[in-house]
Design an enzyme around this catalytic site. Structure first.
Site, PDB file in Angstrom:
ATOM      1  N   GLU A 172       0.829  -1.222   0.000  1.00 26.78           N
ATOM      2  CA  GLU A 172       0.000   0.000   0.000  1.00 26.78           C
ATOM      3  C   GLU A 172       0.856   1.261   0.000  1.00 26.78           C
ATOM      4  O   GLU A 172       0.616   2.182   0.777  1.00 26.78           O
ATOM      5  CB  GLU A 172      -0.977  -0.039   1.188  1.00 26.78           C
ATOM      6  CG  GLU A 172      -1.872  -1.265   1.146  1.00 26.78           C
ATOM      7  CD  GLU A 172      -2.716  -1.481   2.406  1.00 26.78           C
ATOM      8  OE1 GLU A 172      -2.678  -0.628   3.311  1.00 26.78           O
ATOM      9  OE2 GLU A 172      -3.396  -2.515   2.476  1.00 26.78           O
ATOM     10  N   ASN A 214       2.189  -4.853  -3.329  1.00 21.97           N
ATOM     11  CA  ASN A 214       0.856  -5.352  -2.959  1.00 21.97           C
ATOM     12  C   ASN A 214      -0.030  -4.164  -2.583  1.00 21.97           C
ATOM     13  O   ASN A 214       0.417  -3.257  -1.870  1.00 21.97           O
ATOM     14  CB  ASN A 214       1.024  -6.287  -1.749  1.00 21.97           C
ATOM     15  CG  ASN A 214      -0.246  -7.005  -1.359  1.00 21.97           C
ATOM     16  OD1 ASN A 214      -0.835  -7.710  -2.190  1.00 21.97           O
ATOM     17  ND2 ASN A 214      -0.668  -6.851  -0.115  1.00 21.97           N
ATOM     18  N   HIS A 250     -10.135  -6.654  -1.881  1.00 24.84           N
ATOM     19  CA  HIS A 250     -11.171  -6.362  -0.883  1.00 24.84           C
ATOM     20  C   HIS A 250     -12.359  -5.760  -1.633  1.00 24.84           C
ATOM     21  O   HIS A 250     -12.411  -4.553  -1.890  1.00 24.84           O
ATOM     22  CB  HIS A 250     -10.643  -5.402   0.182  1.00 24.84           C
ATOM     23  CG  HIS A 250      -9.579  -6.019   1.037  1.00 24.84           C
ATOM     24  ND1 HIS A 250      -9.838  -7.097   1.862  1.00 24.84           N
ATOM     25  CD2 HIS A 250      -8.261  -5.736   1.178  1.00 24.84           C
ATOM     26  CE1 HIS A 250      -8.718  -7.446   2.494  1.00 24.84           C
ATOM     27  NE2 HIS A 250      -7.746  -6.637   2.089  1.00 24.84           N
ATOM     28  N   GLU A 279      -5.711 -10.930  -0.781  1.00 28.02           N
ATOM     29  CA  GLU A 279      -6.538 -10.710   0.420  1.00 28.02           C
ATOM     30  C   GLU A 279      -8.026 -10.719   0.068  1.00 28.02           C
ATOM     31  O   GLU A 279      -8.799  -9.879   0.538  1.00 28.02           O
ATOM     32  CB  GLU A 279      -6.178  -9.365   1.073  1.00 28.02           C
ATOM     33  CG  GLU A 279      -4.708  -9.233   1.436  1.00 28.02           C
ATOM     34  CD  GLU A 279      -4.343  -7.907   2.106  1.00 28.02           C
ATOM     35  OE1 GLU A 279      -5.255  -7.195   2.585  1.00 28.02           O
ATOM     36  OE2 GLU A 279      -3.144  -7.594   2.140  1.00 28.02           O
ATOM     37  N   ASP A 281     -11.802 -10.803  -0.203  1.00 28.89           N
ATOM     38  CA  ASP A 281     -13.074 -10.952   0.505  1.00 28.89           C
ATOM     39  C   ASP A 281     -14.104 -10.065  -0.188  1.00 28.89           C
ATOM     40  O   ASP A 281     -13.750  -9.181  -0.960  1.00 28.89           O
ATOM     41  CB  ASP A 281     -12.979 -10.678   2.025  1.00 28.89           C
ATOM     42  CG  ASP A 281     -12.339  -9.360   2.411  1.00 28.89           C
ATOM     43  OD1 ASP A 281     -12.270  -8.448   1.560  1.00 28.89           O
ATOM     44  OD2 ASP A 281     -11.915  -9.237   3.571  1.00 28.89           O
TER      45      ASP A 281
HETATM   46  O1  9MR Z   1      -6.956  -8.070   8.727  1.00 28.29           O
HETATM   47  C1  9MR Z   1      -6.100  -7.150   9.365  1.00 28.29           C
HETATM   48  C2  9MR Z   1      -6.736  -6.678  10.650  1.00 28.29           C
HETATM   49  O2  9MR Z   1      -6.785  -7.740  11.584  1.00 28.29           O
HETATM   50  C3  9MR Z   1      -5.944  -5.511  11.213  1.00 28.29           C
HETATM   51  O3  9MR Z   1      -6.611  -4.997  12.354  1.00 28.29           O
HETATM   52  C4  9MR Z   1      -5.794  -4.454  10.152  1.00 28.29           C
HETATM   53  C5  9MR Z   1      -5.040  -3.254  10.699  1.00 28.29           C
HETATM   54  O4  9MR Z   1      -4.665  -2.370   9.729  1.00 28.29           O
HETATM   55  O5  9MR Z   1      -5.130  -4.991   9.024  1.00 28.29           O
HETATM   56  C6  9MR Z   1      -5.885  -5.982   8.428  1.00 28.29           C
HETATM   57  O6  9MR Z   1      -5.255  -6.471   7.264  1.00 28.29           O
HETATM   58  C7  9MR Z   1      -4.994  -5.526   6.240  1.00 28.29           C
HETATM   59  C8  9MR Z   1      -3.781  -6.000   5.502  1.00 28.29           C
HETATM   60  O7  9MR Z   1      -2.713  -6.186   6.379  1.00 28.29           O
HETATM   61  C9  9MR Z   1      -3.391  -5.034   4.393  1.00 28.29           C
HETATM   62  N1  9MR Z   1      -4.512  -4.771   3.525  1.00 28.29           N
HETATM   63  C10 9MR Z   1      -5.743  -4.373   4.161  1.00 28.29           C
HETATM   64  C11 9MR Z   1      -6.123  -5.410   5.220  1.00 28.29           C
HETATM   65  C12 9MR Z   1      -7.483  -5.075   5.836  1.00 28.29           C
HETATM   66  O8  9MR Z   1      -7.401  -3.861   6.535  1.00 28.29           O
END
Ligand code: 9MR
Length: 364
Positions: A172, A214, A250, A279, A281
Site C-alpha cells: 500500500e 501489494n 477487498h 486478500e 473478501d
Molecule cells: O486483517 C487485518 C486486521 O486484523 C488488522 O486490524 C488491520 C489493521 O490495519 O489490518 C488488516 O489487514 C490488512 C492487511 O494487512 C493489508 N490490507 C488491508 C487489510 C485489511 O485492513
C-alpha cells in the site's frame, strides 16, 4: 532471478504434484484429480487463507482462534493449501521494541504450515499501518531510519529464508491517485528510493523468495494500477528484484465488479511478474443475515475473481482474508457490513465457496 518471467504452474498428470512458483520451494501441493475436459483444472492455483487473531496487538478484545479454536485450525487444513499470517509478521507484532524481535506468533503459524505441507506468504515489510510507537516516534535521523529498515528486512526475511516463498515487501505504498503515500513513515522521510532498497535487502536475505508489490483498489485498470505498472516497470529497469504484483481484492457487493481485472493482471504478467490475489473478501451491507440474493451475488464475485486469475498463466494464488466470517476484519472496520468470507460465522461453506471451488475446477 530479477524480473524473471515465471514459468507458470507446471502441469503434470492427474493426482501427482504440481509446482507453484514462489510458493512451492519447500513444499509441493498435492493436486486433486482434474477433470480432463475442464480448462479450469488445467493448472492448480494455490488457495490460501490468512491466519487471524494470534499475536495481534491492536483490538484487544479480538479472539485468538489460531491458538484457542481447534475447529478454526481444522478449517484451515480442510479447505486451504497455503497460509498467510494476517498480522503476525507486521512490525507491531514481530518487532515491538527496537532491540527485540518477537517471532513467536509467526513461528507458530509457519511451523503449523510446514507440518501440513502448506506454503506461506509473508506480509508485510514496508507499510504505513501497524507500526510500533518506537518506530514512528520520529526521533531518528534519515540514516538511522534506513538502518532500522535494513535490519528489520534482513532479520525477518532471513529468519524464514527457504521457508516463506513470497513476501509482500511494499504494501500500500501508493494512494488512490497513484502518488507515493505520505503516511508511510519510510517514504515520507527517505523518498521512494527506499522501496528499491527494501526489495534489494529482502532479496539479499532470501534470493529464492518472490518479492511483491501489494495493494488494494488495484483490481481494475485505472490511475492506481497504472501507477503501479509504471513503478514496476521502472524498478525492473533498474534491476530491482521485484517478482510479483499482489492484488488484494477487498471487494464489496455495493460496488461494481472490476471487470478489467483479467486484463489488468495480464499487463503485469507481461512485465514478467507473478500475480497473486492476496486478500480476497467480498463484503456486503447487512440488516440481519445475508439474503439469498446477496449470497448469490457474492458467489458470482468470488467466481469471477477466480476465473480472472485462472485466465492469466502468471496468476498462481488466491488468498482469502480472514475466513470464516467470525474472524473477518470487515465488521470492525465497516459499520453495518460483513459476511465477507465464503464461510459463515460457524465455518459452514456459503454459495461463494462452491462457486470458488467450481471455478478452480476442484468440484464438478
Ligand atoms: O486483517 C487485518 C486486521 O486484523 C488488522 O486490524 C488491520 C489493521 O490495519 O489490518 C488488516 O489487514 C490488512 C492487511 O494487512 C493489508 N490490507 C488491508 C487489510 C485489511 O485492513
Amino acid at each position: 532471478m530479477i524480473g524473471r518471467r515465471h514459468p507458470g504452474v507446471a502441469v503434470l498428470l492427474a493426482g501427482v504434484l504440481l509446482v507453484v512458483p514462489g510458493l512451492d520451494r519447500r513444499t509441493t501441493v498435492t493436486a486433486a484429480t482434474p477433470a480432463a475436459t475442464d480448462p479450469a483444472s488445467a493448472r492448480r492455483v494455490t488457495l490460501g487463507s490468512s491466519v487471524v487473531g494470534f499475536g495481534h496487538l491492536l483490538g484487544s478484545g479480538r479472539a485468538q482462534p489460531f491458538v484457542t479454536d481447534p475447529a478454526y485450525r481444522q478449517l484451515l487444513l480442510d479447505h486451504f493449501d497455503g497460509l498467510t499470517p494476517e498480522n503476525q509478521l507486521k512490525w507491531e507484532v514481530v518487532h515491538p521494541v527496537q532491540d527485540r524481535y518477537d517471532f513467536g506468533p509467526a513461528d507458530a503459524i509457519v511451523a503449523f504450515a510446514e507440518e501440513h505441507g502448506m506454503p506461506v506468504r509473508g506480509h508485510a515489510l514496508l507499510w504505513h499501518n501497524q507500526n510500533p510507537a518506537w518506530l514512528v516516534a520520529d526521533r531518528y535521523t534519515d540514516d538511522e531510519l534506513r538502518d532500522i529498515l535494513r535490519d528489520h528486512v534482513t532479520t525477518v526475511v532471513g529468519r524464514y529464508a527457504g521457508r516463506i516463498g513470497q513476501w509482500d515487501v511494499a504494501n500500500e505504498i501508493l494512494d488512490d491517485a497513484g502518488n507515493a503515500r505520505s503516511e508511510n513513515p519510510f517514504i515520507a522521510r527517505l523518498g521512494m528510493g527506499i522501496v528499491a532498497d527494501a526489495f534489494r535487502w529482502a532479496h539479499a536475505a532470501d534470493p529464492d523468495a518472490t518479492l511483491f508489490l501489494n495493494d488494494y483498489n488495484v483490481e481494475a485498470i485505472g490511475p492506481k494500477s497504472d501507477a503501479y505498472l509504471a513503478l514496476a516497470r521502472d524498478l525492473l529497469a533498474e534491476g530491482v528484484p521485484v517478482g510479483g504484483f499482489g492484488v488484494q481484492g477487498h471487494l464489496a457487493l455495493q460496488y461494481p465488479f472490476p471487470s478489467t481485472l483479467e486484463a489488468n493482471l495480464q499487463r503485469f504478467a507481461d512485465l514478467g511478474l507473478e500475480l497473486a490475489i492476496t486478500e480476497l473478501d467480498v463484503r456486503m451491507r447487512l440488516a440481519g443475515d445475508p439474503t439469498d440474493t446477496q449470497l448469490t451475488a457474492q458467489a458470482d464475485i468470488y467466481r469471477r475473481v477466480a476465473e480472472a486469475c485462472l485466465a492469466v498463466d502468471a496468476c498462481t494464488s488466491i488468498t482469502l482474508w480472514g475466513s470464516p466470517d467470525a474472524y473477518s476484519w470487515v465488521p470492525g472496520f465497516f459499520a453495518g457490513e460483513g459476511a465477507a468470507t465464503p464461510f459463515d460465522a460457524d465455518g459452514t461453506p456459503k454459495p461463494a465457496w462452491d462457486a470458488l471451488q467450481e471455478a478452480l475446477g476442484r468440484i464438478e
